[in-house]
Write an enzyme that holds these catalytic residues in place. Sequence first.
Site, short mmCIF file in Angstrom:
data_model
loop_
_atom_site.label_atom_id
_atom_site.label_comp_id
_atom_site.label_asym_id
_atom_site.label_seq_id
_atom_site.Cartn_x
_atom_site.Cartn_y
_atom_site.Cartn_z
N HIS A 237 -0.33 3.89 -1.44
CA HIS A 237 1.02 4.20 -0.97
C HIS A 237 1.89 2.96 -0.94
O HIS A 237 1.44 1.86 -0.64
CB HIS A 237 0.97 4.82 0.43
CG HIS A 237 0.45 6.23 0.40
ND1 HIS A 237 -0.89 6.51 0.28
CD2 HIS A 237 1.10 7.41 0.43
CE1 HIS A 237 -1.05 7.83 0.25
NE2 HIS A 237 0.15 8.40 0.35
N TRP A 238 3.16 3.20 -1.25
CA TRP A 238 4.15 2.13 -1.24
C TRP A 238 5.04 2.32 -0.01
O TRP A 238 5.40 3.45 0.33
CB TRP A 238 4.98 2.22 -2.53
CG TRP A 238 5.98 1.14 -2.68
CD1 TRP A 238 5.77 -0.19 -2.52
CD2 TRP A 238 7.35 1.30 -3.04
NE1 TRP A 238 6.92 -0.88 -2.76
CE2 TRP A 238 7.90 0.00 -3.08
CE3 TRP A 238 8.16 2.39 -3.34
CZ2 TRP A 238 9.23 -0.22 -3.40
CZ3 TRP A 238 9.48 2.17 -3.67
CH2 TRP A 238 10.00 0.87 -3.70
N HIS A 239 5.36 1.23 0.65
CA HIS A 239 6.06 1.34 1.94
C HIS A 239 7.47 0.79 1.83
O HIS A 239 7.65 -0.36 1.46
CB HIS A 239 5.26 0.60 3.02
CG HIS A 239 3.87 1.12 3.11
ND1 HIS A 239 2.80 0.52 2.48
CD2 HIS A 239 3.39 2.23 3.72
CE1 HIS A 239 1.71 1.23 2.70
NE2 HIS A 239 2.04 2.27 3.45
N SER A 240 8.43 1.63 2.14
CA SER A 240 9.83 1.24 1.99
C SER A 240 10.53 1.39 3.34
O SER A 240 11.07 2.46 3.69
CB SER A 240 10.49 2.12 0.91
OG SER A 240 11.79 1.64 0.67
#
Length: 312
Positions: A237-240
Site C-alpha cells: 500500500h501507498w500512503h498519501s
Amino acid sequence: MTEKIPLLIDTDPGVDDALALLMAFNDTAHEVVGLTVAAGNVGLGRTVRNALKLCEVAGRSDVPVYAGCPGPLLHPSPDAADVHGRDGFGDVGYAPAAHGTQAEHAALAILRLSHVHAGRLLLVTLGPLTNLALALKLDPTLPHRVARLVVMGGAVSAHGNLTPAAEFNVAFDPEAAHLVFDAFPTFDVVDWEATLAHGLPHASVEQWLAAPSPRAAFYEQISRQTRLWSADRRGDHWHSADALAMALALHPEGASSLAERPLAVELAGILTRGATVTDWNRQTGRPDNARLLLAYDRRRFEALVQAALAAT
Ligand code: BDR
Ligand code: CA
C-alpha cells in the site's frame, strides 16, 4: 444552485500535496481561492515552483499562488527530499510553469482572504504550519473568520515518521503548530497514523495513473520515485497523507470514526520534540480542541483519488 465553498490551501508540494491539490481542483462544491506555500518537503523556492506547475498541469493557472515563510519560526529543520525527490516532485526535470506568484506574502493573503470569505472559508493545511502561525501573530482574530480548519499533521499516539514520536509537518515547525493548536478552538486533524491505516493499493494506483489525462500522466511521473521507495519499505500500500486530509476536507461525511480530544505539541522534549500529545483520558482539563480522524470510508477515498487523476 448553492454557492461553492471557498477553499484556501496552505501547502508544501510535495508529491502527496500534489494529489490533494488535484482532488481539490476536481471538486465541484468547492472553489480553490488560493494556494499559500510553505517550506517543508523541500525549500520554499522549490515548493513554490511545484505549486505553480501543478496549477498549470491542472489547467488552473488562474489560481493565485502566494509564497510564504522560507523556514520554520525558530529552529531550522531537515526537509523530506529523501521521500519526495530533491526538487520535491520526483526529480523528473519538468519545464517550469509559465506564470508566477502574487506579490503578497502568504500570511497576509491568509488574512485578506479570511476577510473576503469571512464565516465561509475552509482552510486546509498540508504542510508545516509556519504561514498560518505568522498570520495568527499578525491578527489573533483570524479563527473567528474561518468556518473550518483541517490540518494534516501529528501522530495521535506518537507513532511518528520524521522521528519515532513526531510527524513531519508538526516536527518541522513545532512552535508554529503549537500557536495554531492553541489559537483555533476547534480543528480537524488527519494524522500520520490515520494515513497508515488508509493505504492505497499500489496495483490500483498504477491503474488509475494510466488514465488518458495530462493530470494522470504528470502525476505518474512525479510520484514514480516515491512510489518505488514506498513499495520497497512499506509493502503493498501507498500512503498519501495530504490526499486523505483533502478527502476529509471535501467530504467530511466519509469519516466513519472521529474522536474529539485536547491536542498539544511537545516543544521541549529531547526525544519527543514535535510530538503531538493527545489527552485521550482528558486528564489535563483542557477543552477538546481537535477532532481526530480515526476511520474514513476507503472506497470513497479511493474513488476521489481515481477521479482526480482521471479528470481532464
Ligand atoms: C506530511 O509530511 C510531508 O512529507 C507530506 O507532504 C505530508 O504533508 C506527512 O507526514
Ligand atoms: Ca505536505
